[in-house]
Scaffold this motif. Structure first.
Motif, PDB file in Angstrom:
ATOM      1  N   LYS A  41       0.765  -1.283  -0.054  1.00 13.23           N
ATOM      2  CA  LYS A  41       0.207  -0.130   0.062  1.00 13.23           C
ATOM      3  C   LYS A  41       1.063   1.413  -0.063  1.00 13.23           C
ATOM      4  O   LYS A  41       0.581   2.258  -0.832  1.00 13.23           O
ATOM      5  N   GLY A  42       1.761   1.368   0.985  1.00  8.83           N
ATOM      6  CA  GLY A  42       2.600   2.480   1.160  1.00  8.83           C
ATOM      7  C   GLY A  42       3.462   2.771  -0.475  1.00  8.83           C
ATOM      8  O   GLY A  42       3.525   3.912  -1.042  1.00  8.83           O
ATOM      9  N   LYS A  43       3.683   1.724  -1.023  1.00  5.76           N
ATOM     10  CA  LYS A  43       4.548   2.058  -2.151  1.00  5.76           C
ATOM     11  C   LYS A  43       3.733   2.535  -3.321  1.00  5.76           C
ATOM     12  O   LYS A  43       4.232   3.306  -3.989  1.00  5.76           O
ATOM     13  N   ILE A  44       2.612   1.951  -3.280  1.00  6.88           N
ATOM     14  CA  ILE A  44       1.549   2.325  -4.116  1.00  6.88           C
ATOM     15  C   ILE A  44       1.144   3.850  -4.246  1.00  6.88           C
ATOM     16  O   ILE A  44       1.154   4.395  -4.974  1.00  6.88           O
ATOM     17  N   LEU A  45       0.971   4.310  -3.066  1.00  2.00           N
ATOM     18  CA  LEU A  45       0.678   5.599  -2.729  1.00  2.00           C
ATOM     19  C   LEU A  45       1.887   6.464  -3.164  1.00  2.00           C
ATOM     20  O   LEU A  45       1.580   7.515  -3.793  1.00  2.00           O
ATOM     21  N   THR A  46       2.913   6.234  -2.794  1.00  2.00           N
ATOM     22  CA  THR A  46       4.217   6.867  -3.263  1.00  2.00           C
ATOM     23  C   THR A  46       4.367   6.800  -4.517  1.00  2.00           C
ATOM     24  O   THR A  46       4.627   8.073  -5.079  1.00  2.00           O
ATOM     25  N   LEU A  48       2.287   6.311  -6.935  1.00  2.00           N
ATOM     26  CA  LEU A  48       1.293   7.109  -7.650  1.00  2.00           C
ATOM     27  C   LEU A  48       1.439   8.573  -7.449  1.00  2.00           C
ATOM     28  O   LEU A  48       0.968   9.538  -8.427  1.00  2.00           O
ATOM     29  N   SER A  49       1.634   8.891  -6.264  1.00  2.00           N
ATOM     30  CA  SER A  49       1.636  10.420  -5.867  1.00  2.00           C
ATOM     31  C   SER A  49       2.877  10.963  -6.759  1.00  2.00           C
ATOM     32  O   SER A  49       2.732  12.328  -7.518  1.00  2.00           O
ATOM     33  N   LEU A  50       4.112  10.277  -7.036  1.00  2.00           N
ATOM     34  CA  LEU A  50       5.096  10.750  -7.863  1.00  2.00           C
ATOM     35  C   LEU A  50       4.581  10.919  -9.327  1.00  2.00           C
ATOM     36  O   LEU A  50       5.077  12.206  -9.812  1.00  2.00           O
ATOM     37  N   TRP A  51       3.974  10.193  -9.881  1.00  2.00           N
ATOM     38  CA  TRP A  51       3.096  10.299 -11.178  1.00  2.00           C
ATOM     39  C   TRP A  51       2.351  11.270 -11.272  1.00  2.00           C
ATOM     40  O   TRP A  51       2.535  12.148 -12.121  1.00  2.00           O
ATOM     41  N   TRP A  52       1.681  11.529 -10.254  1.00  2.00           N
ATOM     42  CA  TRP A  52       0.574  12.672 -10.356  1.00  2.00           C
ATOM     43  C   TRP A  52       1.455  14.016 -10.354  1.00  2.00           C
ATOM     44  O   TRP A  52       0.962  15.105 -10.853  1.00  2.00           O
ATOM     45  N   PHE A  53       2.523  14.066  -9.306  1.00  2.00           N
ATOM     46  CA  PHE A  53       3.294  15.430  -9.412  1.00  2.00           C
ATOM     47  C   PHE A  53       3.788  15.755 -10.680  1.00  2.00           C
ATOM     48  O   PHE A  53       3.935  16.856 -11.084  1.00  2.00           O
ATOM     49  N   ALA A  67      13.005  11.057  -5.259  1.00  2.00           N
ATOM     50  CA  ALA A  67      12.385   9.753  -5.154  1.00  2.00           C
ATOM     51  C   ALA A  67      13.582   8.802  -4.756  1.00  2.00           C
ATOM     52  O   ALA A  67      12.878   7.512  -4.713  1.00  2.00           O
ATOM     53  N   THR A  68      14.703   8.979  -5.345  1.00  2.00           N
ATOM     54  CA  THR A  68      15.694   7.883  -5.057  1.00  2.00           C
ATOM     55  C   THR A  68      16.557   8.126  -4.120  1.00  2.00           C
ATOM     56  O   THR A  68      17.183   7.151  -3.679  1.00  2.00           O
ATOM     57  N   ASP A  69      17.003   9.266  -3.805  1.00  2.00           N
ATOM     58  CA  ASP A  69      17.951   9.691  -2.599  1.00  2.00           C
ATOM     59  C   ASP A  69      17.307   9.264  -1.151  1.00  2.00           C
ATOM     60  O   ASP A  69      17.163  10.188  -0.494  1.00  2.00           O
ATOM     61  N   VAL A  70      16.822   8.153  -1.199  1.00  2.00           N
ATOM     62  CA  VAL A  70      16.358   7.829   0.443  1.00  2.00           C
ATOM     63  C   VAL A  70      17.014   6.637   0.879  1.00  2.00           C
ATOM     64  O   VAL A  70      17.593   5.698  -0.047  1.00  2.00           O
ATOM     65  N   PRO A  71      16.985   6.163   2.229  1.00  2.00           N
ATOM     66  CA  PRO A  71      17.595   4.860   2.534  1.00  2.00           C
ATOM     67  C   PRO A  71      17.027   3.795   2.015  1.00  2.00           C
ATOM     68  O   PRO A  71      15.783   3.693   1.586  1.00  2.00           O
ATOM     69  N   ASP A  72      17.948   2.705   1.701  1.00  2.21           N
ATOM     70  CA  ASP A  72      17.430   1.716   0.830  1.00  2.21           C
ATOM     71  C   ASP A  72      16.317   0.869   1.452  1.00  2.21           C
ATOM     72  O   ASP A  72      15.314   0.359   0.723  1.00  2.21           O
ATOM     73  N   ARG A  80      12.026  12.167  -0.709  1.00  2.00           N
ATOM     74  CA  ARG A  80      12.982  13.037  -0.096  1.00  2.00           C
ATOM     75  C   ARG A  80      12.367  14.532  -0.260  1.00  2.00           C
ATOM     76  O   ARG A  80      12.142  14.945  -1.464  1.00  2.00           O
ATOM     77  N   CYS A  81      11.991  15.314   0.859  1.00  2.00           N
ATOM     78  CA  CYS A  81      10.802  16.575   0.350  1.00  2.00           C
ATOM     79  C   CYS A  81      11.571  17.628   1.107  1.00  2.00           C
ATOM     80  O   CYS A  81      12.574  17.722   1.914  1.00  2.00           O
ATOM     81  N   ARG A  82      11.071  19.034   0.583  1.00  2.00           N
ATOM     82  CA  ARG A  82      11.513  20.174   1.178  1.00  2.00           C
ATOM     83  C   ARG A  82      10.742  20.329   2.642  1.00  2.00           C
ATOM     84  O   ARG A  82       9.536  19.699   2.558  1.00  2.00           O
ATOM     85  N   ARG A  83      11.174  20.922   3.434  1.00  2.00           N
ATOM     86  CA  ARG A  83      10.621  21.254   4.457  1.00  2.00           C
ATOM     87  C   ARG A  83       9.442  22.305   4.131  1.00  2.00           C
ATOM     88  O   ARG A  83       9.963  23.174   3.548  1.00  2.00           O
ATOM     89  N   LEU A  84       8.291  22.064   5.079  1.00  2.00           N
ATOM     90  CA  LEU A  84       7.196  23.128   4.760  1.00  2.00           C
ATOM     91  C   LEU A  84       6.496  23.480   5.870  1.00  2.00           C
ATOM     92  O   LEU A  84       6.538  22.736   6.884  1.00  2.00           O
ATOM     93  N   SER A  85       5.989  24.667   6.050  1.00  2.00           N
ATOM     94  CA  SER A  85       5.357  25.051   7.150  1.00  2.00           C
ATOM     95  C   SER A  85       3.822  25.020   6.758  1.00  2.00           C
ATOM     96  O   SER A  85       3.251  25.591   5.735  1.00  2.00           O
ATOM     97  N   MET A  86       3.142  23.802   7.033  1.00  2.00           N
ATOM     98  CA  MET A  86       1.681  23.399   6.556  1.00  2.00           C
ATOM     99  C   MET A  86       0.761  24.207   6.928  1.00  2.00           C
ATOM    100  O   MET A  86       0.749  24.949   8.141  1.00  2.00           O
ATOM    101  N   LEU A  87      -0.119  24.721   6.114  1.00  2.00           N
ATOM    102  CA  LEU A  87      -1.393  25.477   6.450  1.00  2.00           C
ATOM    103  C   LEU A  87      -2.478  24.528   7.024  1.00  2.00           C
ATOM    104  O   LEU A  87      -2.705  23.052   6.488  1.00  2.00           O
ATOM    105  N   PRO A  88      -3.254  25.235   8.127  1.00  2.00           N
ATOM    106  CA  PRO A  88      -4.032  24.403   8.855  1.00  2.00           C
ATOM    107  C   PRO A  88      -5.427  24.197   7.934  1.00  2.00           C
ATOM    108  O   PRO A  88      -6.492  24.445   8.761  1.00  2.00           O
ATOM    109  N   VAL A  89      -5.537  23.865   6.974  1.00  2.00           N
ATOM    110  CA  VAL A  89      -6.719  23.422   6.264  1.00  2.00           C
ATOM    111  C   VAL A  89      -6.533  22.122   5.276  1.00  2.00           C
ATOM    112  O   VAL A  89      -5.483  21.857   4.753  1.00  2.00           O
TER     113      VAL A  89
END
Length: 277
Positions: A41-46, A48-53, A67-72, A80-89
């Motif tokens: 499930k987690g791999k499919i979500l990841t 699919l999200s990358l495809w949509w991005f 999507a590749t520079d992550v621990p094996d 691997r993502c940018r840090r964001l200040s997420m909006l409360p919505v």
């Protein structure tokens, strides 16, 4: 790396100035994490999200660094993502009336303060997609708010910009999915601000955990639809004598297999690529 947050599905690790977002195989319903996992499930979500991005890259920047520079150990399920200040919505777009939106409509004739035509039923197509934000609750359930509430919370300019972006992402995604025989009934998005103040699309996008997917050739308003998303697990859990509080019930093998098959099917139909774990 330091674990800084463990959510219902995703774990977030700090790695210097960046984050590693790891999608697990956990599944939650009614904000309760169930004890049984859905394989891949987690791999499919990841993935699919990358495809949509990629498909939506021209609308607004997203948080993906790599999507590749992550621990094996997390290969395929981490970004691997940018840090964001997420909006409360929670930024929700709906093209069809179902779920909590339907319940709100049946009670008031509105969703998030938007008046809708009379006579709509479960799975009715709306005259045009609507923006129906909710709170982003850290405890308990999200609740509908109005666009005016969003303006009060984050300011008129940001609210207007992200309302437009939310609807554009939904419309573009729904159109692409329709070409592949899939209806996207609704979707939930999250946005944040990068260090330089830029508005950025984060978390996941147009996945079976954040959206409702229905086969177009089986769509029939007035009844529950055949779901290709997490709704299948919700529907199963609603047949149980369970009060929707922890601990959640174990998921039987046949429901696990059927859920995984739905996630796999929607991935393959949307991307045109066979799923390989």
């Amino acid at each position: 790396m330091e674990l800084i947050h463990s959510g219902k599905v995703r774990d977030v690790y700090a790695d210097g100035d960046e984050l590693i977002l790891v999608a697990s195989d956990r599944v939650s319903v009614y904000d309760v994490v169930l004890p049984t996992r859905i394989p891949d499930k987690g791999k499919i979500l990841t993935q699919l999200s990358l495809w949509w991005f990629e498909q939506l890259a021209g609308i607004i920047p997203n948080h993906v660094v790599s999507a590749t520079d992550v621990p094996d150990e997390w290969a395929g399920r981490a970004i691997r993502c940018r840090r964001l200040s997420m909006l409360p919505v929670e930024w929700i777009a709906r093209g069809y009336l179902t779920g909590l939106g339907l319940k709100e409509y049946e009670k008031n004739g509105t969703v998030s303060g938007i008046a809708l035509p009379g006579g709509l039923v479960d799975a009715s197509s709306l005259p045009e997609p609507i923006f129906t934000p909710t709170t982003k609750a850290t405890e308990g359930h999200d609740e509908f708010i109005t666009y005016a509430d969003v303006v009060d919370e984050i300011g008129a300019d940001t609210a207007a910009r992200l309302k437009d972006v939310t609807l554009e992402i939904y419309k573009r995604g729904a159109a692409l999915a329709a070409e592949r025989g899939i209806i996207i009934a609704d979707t939930k998005l999250e946005f944040g601000r990068a260090a330089d103040g830029t508005l950025v699309l984060g978390d996941e996008v147009l996945t079976p955990d954040s959206s409702r997917f229905w086969p177009a050739d089986d769509w029939a308003p007035g009844r529950a639809q055949h779901s290709l998303d997490k709704q299948f697990v919700r529907d199963w859990s609603s047949t149980l004598d369970w009060d929707r509080t922890p601990p959640g019930p174990a998921i039987p093998r046949e429901v696990v297999d059927a859920t995984r098959a739905r996630y796999t099917e929607v991935y393959e139909r949307l991307t045109g690529t066979p799923w390989t774990s």
